[in-house]
Design a protein around this motif. Structure first.
Motif, short mmCIF file in Angstrom:
data_model
loop_
_atom_site.label_atom_id
_atom_site.label_comp_id
_atom_site.label_asym_id
_atom_site.label_seq_id
_atom_site.Cartn_x
_atom_site.Cartn_y
_atom_site.Cartn_z
N GLN A 108 56.18 29.63 44.55
CA GLN A 108 57.32 30.16 45.31
C GLN A 108 57.04 30.12 46.83
O GLN A 108 57.89 30.55 47.61
CB GLN A 108 57.59 31.61 44.90
N GLN A 109 55.88 29.60 47.21
CA GLN A 109 55.45 29.56 48.61
C GLN A 109 55.48 30.96 49.23
O GLN A 109 55.94 31.17 50.35
CB GLN A 109 56.33 28.58 49.41
N GLU A 110 54.96 31.92 48.47
CA GLU A 110 54.91 33.31 48.93
C GLU A 110 53.46 33.71 49.21
O GLU A 110 52.58 33.52 48.38
CB GLU A 110 55.51 34.25 47.88
N TRP A 111 53.22 34.26 50.38
CA TRP A 111 51.89 34.71 50.80
C TRP A 111 51.83 36.22 50.62
O TRP A 111 52.25 36.99 51.47
CB TRP A 111 51.66 34.32 52.26
N LYS A 112 51.30 36.66 49.46
CA LYS A 112 51.26 38.09 49.15
C LYS A 112 49.89 38.46 48.58
O LYS A 112 49.71 38.50 47.36
CB LYS A 112 52.36 38.45 48.13
N PRO A 113 48.92 38.68 49.44
CA PRO A 113 47.59 39.08 48.93
C PRO A 113 47.67 40.35 48.08
O PRO A 113 48.37 41.28 48.43
CB PRO A 113 46.78 39.32 50.21
N LYS A 114 46.96 40.34 46.96
CA LYS A 114 46.97 41.49 46.07
C LYS A 114 45.53 41.98 45.88
O LYS A 114 44.60 41.18 45.74
CB LYS A 114 47.59 41.10 44.71
N THR A 115 45.38 43.28 45.87
CA THR A 115 44.05 43.87 45.68
C THR A 115 43.47 43.47 44.33
O THR A 115 44.14 43.51 43.31
CB THR A 115 44.13 45.41 45.76
N TYR A 116 42.21 43.06 44.34
CA TYR A 116 41.56 42.64 43.09
C TYR A 116 40.58 43.71 42.61
O TYR A 116 40.25 44.64 43.33
CB TYR A 116 40.84 41.30 43.27
N GLN A 117 40.14 43.54 41.36
CA GLN A 117 39.16 44.45 40.77
C GLN A 117 37.80 43.78 40.73
O GLN A 117 37.68 42.54 40.69
CB GLN A 117 39.57 44.83 39.33
N ARG A 118 36.78 44.61 40.73
CA ARG A 118 35.41 44.10 40.64
C ARG A 118 34.86 44.34 39.23
O ARG A 118 35.34 45.18 38.49
CB ARG A 118 34.52 44.77 41.68
N ILE A 119 33.83 43.58 38.90
CA ILE A 119 33.25 43.63 37.55
C ILE A 119 32.82 45.04 37.17
O ILE A 119 33.04 45.48 36.03
CB ILE A 119 32.07 42.64 37.45
N ASP A 120 32.24 45.76 38.11
CA ASP A 120 31.73 47.09 37.77
C ASP A 120 32.82 48.16 37.76
O ASP A 120 32.53 49.34 37.55
CB ASP A 120 30.60 47.50 38.72
N GLU A 121 34.07 47.76 37.97
CA GLU A 121 35.17 48.71 37.98
C GLU A 121 35.97 48.73 36.68
O GLU A 121 36.88 49.55 36.54
CB GLU A 121 36.13 48.40 39.14
N VAL A 122 35.64 47.84 35.75
CA VAL A 122 36.42 47.78 34.51
C VAL A 122 35.50 47.90 33.29
O VAL A 122 34.33 47.52 33.33
CB VAL A 122 37.23 46.47 34.40
N LYS A 123 36.07 48.43 32.23
CA LYS A 123 35.38 48.50 30.95
C LYS A 123 36.13 47.63 29.95
O LYS A 123 37.35 47.69 29.86
CB LYS A 123 35.31 49.94 30.45
N ILE A 124 35.36 46.87 29.19
CA ILE A 124 35.95 45.93 28.24
C ILE A 124 35.68 46.40 26.83
O ILE A 124 34.55 46.78 26.49
CB ILE A 124 35.39 44.51 28.44
N GLY A 125 36.72 46.36 25.99
CA GLY A 125 36.58 46.70 24.57
C GLY A 125 36.90 45.48 23.72
O GLY A 125 37.91 44.82 23.93
N ILE A 126 36.02 45.19 22.78
CA ILE A 126 36.21 44.05 21.88
C ILE A 126 36.46 44.55 20.47
O ILE A 126 35.62 45.23 19.88
CB ILE A 126 34.99 43.11 21.89
N MET A 127 37.62 44.22 19.92
CA MET A 127 37.93 44.55 18.52
C MET A 127 37.48 43.39 17.64
O MET A 127 38.02 42.30 17.72
CB MET A 127 39.44 44.77 18.35
N GLY A 128 36.47 43.65 16.81
CA GLY A 128 35.93 42.60 15.96
C GLY A 128 34.60 42.12 16.49
O GLY A 128 34.54 41.36 17.46
#
Length: 308
Positions: free
Chosen positions: A119-139
């Protein structure tokens, strides 16, 4: 005696690989089977339901891929037949790399920025870092264990949920229905790698999504029938979920007018997380063939009660 290939896929690569490794075995492709009475071993993927009735002496049905739900869901599956699954180290590595890519894509908003680029839109968005998220795996089977290891190697905090307790390094394992809720409560990114069974069908539904943290993200690389599609859309549109990355669907290819295609917060890939290469698994296919002929114990036999 021959190996019968019964599949909705192009069988040429399988025929070539089987013949290269064992020239003495005749390989035939359904429905062009010269003598169905002589077929004792079938290599299958998405076979026509009820087809095994045509083979009165069949003893072993081997899946062409890691999943066996396409076999187990056949209501006319012969009771005395052994069902064999594939366990492939390369397949597990491929899955782990794909999931890692999806997780990093989510954290750094790459799909969103690609959309904005169009869309030719310049809209920087805040990102997350690896140590800021928890991952859950089912299976936490062969695939889930490899995926969890890849993620922890890259610095992620990972927990897993399984039917029974397992011991994996650096991963907290929740087990059984009584521990599902606390597992979900700490899963910022939920990855589904469950086998598809009557107990797990439709498990990814509104009730489950409500137990995830606000703005949680779903990755489904297991089976399309795990997911209640309308529930996912509703929970994303309500703001509870931040989005989803889906590689598997109830109907494949995904229908042209399906709402997933144009949903801005749903990423669609065409079931390509990990694809079986005949050359990588032919040895275990032929090993079980020889074991069957010699009346020896087979490897990787599916527990029909569990469905995997």
């Amino acid at each position: 005696m021959s190996i019968a290939i019964i599949s909705d896929r192009n069988p040429d690569a399988w025929i070539k690989t089987l013949n290269e490794h064992q020239k003495k075995i005749e390989v035939e492709v359904y429905p062009d089977i010269s003598n169905k009475n002589e077929v004792e071993y079938a290599l299958v993927w998405n076979h026509p339901q009820g087809v095994f009735k045509e083979f009165p002496n069949i003893k072993v049905i081997a899946s062409m891929g890691a999943g066996v739900d396409h076999i187990m869901q056949d209501p006319e599956l012969p009771e005395n037949v052994k069902v064999i699954r594939i366990v492939d180290e390369q397949l597990a590595k491929d899955m782990a790399e794909f999931v890692l890519a999806l997780v990093l894509n989510k954290l750094r908003n790459l799909s969103l920025h690609h959309h904005l680029e169009q869309q030719q839109e310049w809209k920087p968005k805040t990102y997350q870092r690896i140590d800021e998220v928890k991952i859950g795996i089912m299976g936490i089977g062969e695939l889930g264990s490899t995926v969890s290891k890849k993620l922890t190697e890259n610095g992620f905090s990972v927990s897993g949920w399984a039917n029974s307790k397992k011991d994996l390094e650096n991963i907290k394992i929740y087990a059984g229905q009584e521990e599902l809720d606390p597992f979900l409560a700490e899963s910022d990114i939920l990855i589904c790698l469950l086998p598809l069974t009557p107990d797990t069908e439709n498990i990814l539904n509104k009730d489950l999504f409500k137990k995830l943290p606000e703005n949680a993200f779903l990755i489904n690389v297991a089976r399309g029938n795990h997911l209640v599609e309308n529930d996912l859309i509703e929970m994303i549109d309500s703001g509870h979920l931040s989005g989803a990355a889906l590689d598997v669907f109830r109907k494949e290819p995904l229908p042209e007018k399906h709402p997933f295609w144009k949903h801005p917060k749903i990423q669609v890939t065409p079931h390509i997380a990990s694809v079986t290469k005949p050359s990588s698994v032919v040895s275990q296919i032929l090993e079980n063939y020889e074991r069957m002929k010699n009346k020896e114990e087979l490897q990787k036999v599916v527990d029909k009660e569990k469905g995997y």
